[in-house]
Design a protein around this motif. Structure first.
Motif, PDB file in Angstrom:
ATOM      1  N   ALA A  60       0.808  -1.227   0.000  1.00  0.00           N
ATOM      2  CA  ALA A  60       0.000   0.000   0.000  1.00  0.00           C
ATOM      3  C   ALA A  60       0.838   1.274   0.000  1.00  0.00           C
ATOM      4  O   ALA A  60       0.391   2.321  -0.491  1.00  0.00           O
ATOM      5  CB  ALA A  60      -0.954  -0.001   1.189  1.00  0.00           C
ATOM      6  N   TYR A  63       4.161   3.110  -4.958  1.00  0.00           N
ATOM      7  CA  TYR A  63       3.527   3.388  -6.241  1.00  0.00           C
ATOM      8  C   TYR A  63       3.544   2.116  -7.084  1.00  0.00           C
ATOM      9  O   TYR A  63       4.464   1.294  -6.983  1.00  0.00           O
ATOM     10  CB  TYR A  63       4.284   4.477  -7.000  1.00  0.00           C
ATOM     11  CG  TYR A  63       4.086   5.877  -6.476  1.00  0.00           C
ATOM     12  CD1 TYR A  63       2.846   6.482  -6.528  1.00  0.00           C
ATOM     13  CD2 TYR A  63       5.158   6.598  -5.952  1.00  0.00           C
ATOM     14  CE1 TYR A  63       2.653   7.777  -6.057  1.00  0.00           C
ATOM     15  CE2 TYR A  63       4.985   7.895  -5.481  1.00  0.00           C
ATOM     16  CZ  TYR A  63       3.728   8.478  -5.541  1.00  0.00           C
ATOM     17  OH  TYR A  63       3.553   9.751  -5.076  1.00  0.00           O
ATOM     18  N   PRO A  64       2.555   1.957  -7.950  1.00  0.00           N
ATOM     19  CA  PRO A  64       2.582   0.795  -8.841  1.00  0.00           C
ATOM     20  C   PRO A  64       3.647   0.954  -9.923  1.00  0.00           C
ATOM     21  O   PRO A  64       4.163   2.053 -10.151  1.00  0.00           O
ATOM     22  CB  PRO A  64       1.178   0.806  -9.455  1.00  0.00           C
ATOM     23  CG  PRO A  64       0.733   2.223  -9.380  1.00  0.00           C
ATOM     24  CD  PRO A  64       1.354   2.783  -8.129  1.00  0.00           C
ATOM     25  N   ALA A  90      -8.118   3.333 -15.706  1.00  0.00           N
ATOM     26  CA  ALA A  90      -8.927   3.161 -14.497  1.00  0.00           C
ATOM     27  C   ALA A  90     -10.364   2.928 -14.941  1.00  0.00           C
ATOM     28  O   ALA A  90     -11.212   3.811 -14.923  1.00  0.00           O
ATOM     29  CB  ALA A  90      -8.823   4.387 -13.603  1.00  0.00           C
ATOM     30  N   PHE A 255       0.592   6.541 -12.804  1.00  0.00           N
ATOM     31  CA  PHE A 255       0.015   5.721 -11.719  1.00  0.00           C
ATOM     32  C   PHE A 255      -1.512   5.816 -11.701  1.00  0.00           C
ATOM     33  O   PHE A 255      -2.131   5.942 -10.639  1.00  0.00           O
ATOM     34  CB  PHE A 255       0.583   6.158 -10.355  1.00  0.00           C
ATOM     35  CG  PHE A 255       2.076   6.317 -10.327  1.00  0.00           C
ATOM     36  CD1 PHE A 255       2.907   5.254 -10.640  1.00  0.00           C
ATOM     37  CD2 PHE A 255       2.648   7.539 -10.005  1.00  0.00           C
ATOM     38  CE1 PHE A 255       4.289   5.401 -10.608  1.00  0.00           C
ATOM     39  CE2 PHE A 255       4.023   7.696  -9.975  1.00  0.00           C
ATOM     40  CZ  PHE A 255       4.856   6.627 -10.283  1.00  0.00           C
ATOM     41  N   SER A 258      -4.219   1.567  -9.478  1.00  0.00           N
ATOM     42  CA  SER A 258      -3.535   1.232  -8.233  1.00  0.00           C
ATOM     43  C   SER A 258      -2.777  -0.093  -8.333  1.00  0.00           C
ATOM     44  O   SER A 258      -3.101  -0.964  -9.144  1.00  0.00           O
ATOM     45  CB  SER A 258      -4.536   1.169  -7.076  1.00  0.00           C
ATOM     46  OG  SER A 258      -5.286  -0.040  -7.139  1.00  0.00           O
ATOM     47  N   SER A 261      -5.110  -3.037  -7.753  1.00  0.00           N
ATOM     48  CA  SER A 261      -5.968  -3.293  -8.912  1.00  0.00           C
ATOM     49  C   SER A 261      -5.217  -4.040 -10.003  1.00  0.00           C
ATOM     50  O   SER A 261      -5.743  -4.973 -10.622  1.00  0.00           O
ATOM     51  CB  SER A 261      -6.513  -1.969  -9.457  1.00  0.00           C
ATOM     52  OG  SER A 261      -7.358  -1.344  -8.511  1.00  0.00           O
TER      53      SER A 261
END
Length: 367
Positions: A60, A63-64, A90, A255, A258, A261
């Motif tokens: 968490a 950053y992805p 998204a 980014f 998430s 996701s």
């Protein structure tokens, strides 16, 4: 304070009512609420995804991976295309926004069906482009051709199958229309419900690889929100030639999806058994709604998605039915905002459908 004048004519997109509304306004317990208004997957998501969610807290704070390499690679393997032919959004509606912003301005025209996914119109109005709609509520490909010839739009939306009505063009009709367009026209094939259509009728199925091999002015949109049961994760994708993907990537914020996701979507792709089970159960249960409609003299639109639309006569009000069911803890979708006296019902589980059909019988027998 003044804002851009393009916003004056925009009607806010109306999402399905949340369960929290029923808990708050009608004091209905969560376990007694049936939510069939937003075309989510009533069977949940793959069990493989659950373990990913449990581990999500460990990532968490990070950053992805903004390249989204692993998910792109998984999608590329699924469709036998290259990762550089993919953009991740998204939800697929974010990619719809990218398409509009990349191609449209106040001098551009955008062609769509009269009744179709509302966000095509919302994003078009945001940039001040002109909307051209068919007179038919369904995707009449001959009318699309005639309007295309007359207006020469910069973008065309084909929703296959169409949301919110459920009808679906044959692949041959879609390909025939694309062949009719200029290389400078971006044709958006919205395949949010293609997993369902492809299973029900092979003539409706569009394979992205074939689409990209035959046409260079097309983008195919897919989503993890429906058959894969990840609506809350907000992951969609667009498949197109490099020049289209490169242009859209310039509009993508860093980014935008998430890390959780991305991981869930990648894992969901591994469980085709769950997807197929969802689809088989959906059409099995849909037949119960079709039988109910036929027995009660209700018109319905044959659907290739995970929902069914009942078109009501004047003696029945879609708003009245929706409100009546709402008080019983059942959320469906009225299509009054589309100018139709109709209701759209997501196909639920057998238990959910038992309650919905029983409640509908009670409503219609009382009128």
């Amino acid at each position: 304070m003044k804002f851009n004048k393009e916003l004056d004519d925009i009607v806010l997109y109306e999402p399905g009512k949340p369960v929290e509304l029923l808990i708050r306004e009608f004091d209905i317990k969560l376990e007694d609420i049936i939510k069939l208004g937003s075309n989510e997957n009533p069977f949940g998501s793959s069990s493989k995804v659950s373990s990913i969610i449990e581990m999500g807290s460990k990532k968490a704070s990070l950053y992805p991976d903004d390249s989204m390499f692993e998910l792109k690679d998984s999608i590329a393997c699924k469709y036998n295309i290259k990762p550089n032919n993919i953009i991740i959004g998204a939800g697929s509606d974010q990619i719809i926004e990218f398409c509009i912003r990349a191609k449209c301005n106040i001098n551009t025209k955008v062609l769509m069906a009269r009744i179709t996914f509302a966000m095509y119109e919302v994003y078009t109005k945001q940039v001040g482009a002109k909307i051209i709609k068919t007179s038919s509520i369904h995707h009449d490909i001959n009318e699309f051709k005639a309007l295309y010839d007359e207006h020469k739009p910069g973008v065309v939306f084909l929703c296959v199958p169409n949301n919110p009505l459920g009808e679906c063009l044959d692949k041959d009709a879609v390909f025939d229309f694309i062949s009719h367009t200029s290389p400078e026209t971006l044709v958006v094939i919205d395949g949010a419900y293609q997993e369902f259509a492809r299973y029900k009728d092979k003539r409706k199925g569009i394979e992205p690889k074939e689409l990209l091999e035959r046409f260079e002015n097309v983008i195919y949109l897919g989503t993890f929100s429906k058959a894969y049961g990840l609506a809350g994760m907000r992951v969609g994708y667009g498949l197109a030639h490099n020049n289209i993907i490169n242009a859209l990537c310039k509009l993508r914020p860093p980014f935008n999806v998430s890390i959780l996701s991305l991981d869930c979507a990648k894992e969901a792709l591994k469980d085709e058994e769950f997807v197929q089970s969802t689809i088989v159960s959906t059409f099995k249960e849909m037949s119960r709604y079709e039988t109910f409609a036929n027995e009660n003299g209700i018109k319905f639109i044959p659907s290739w998605g995970n929902f069914i639309t009942f078109v009501l006569e004047e003696k029945h009000s879609s708003s009245e039915i929706c409100d009546w069911l709402l008080k019983k803890g059942i959320i469906i979708r009225g299509l009054k905002s589309y100018g139709m006296n109709a209701i759209r019902i997501t196909i639920g589980t057998a238990h959910q459908n038992d309650r919905v059909l029983e409640s509908l019988r009670e409503f219609f027998s009382s009128k």
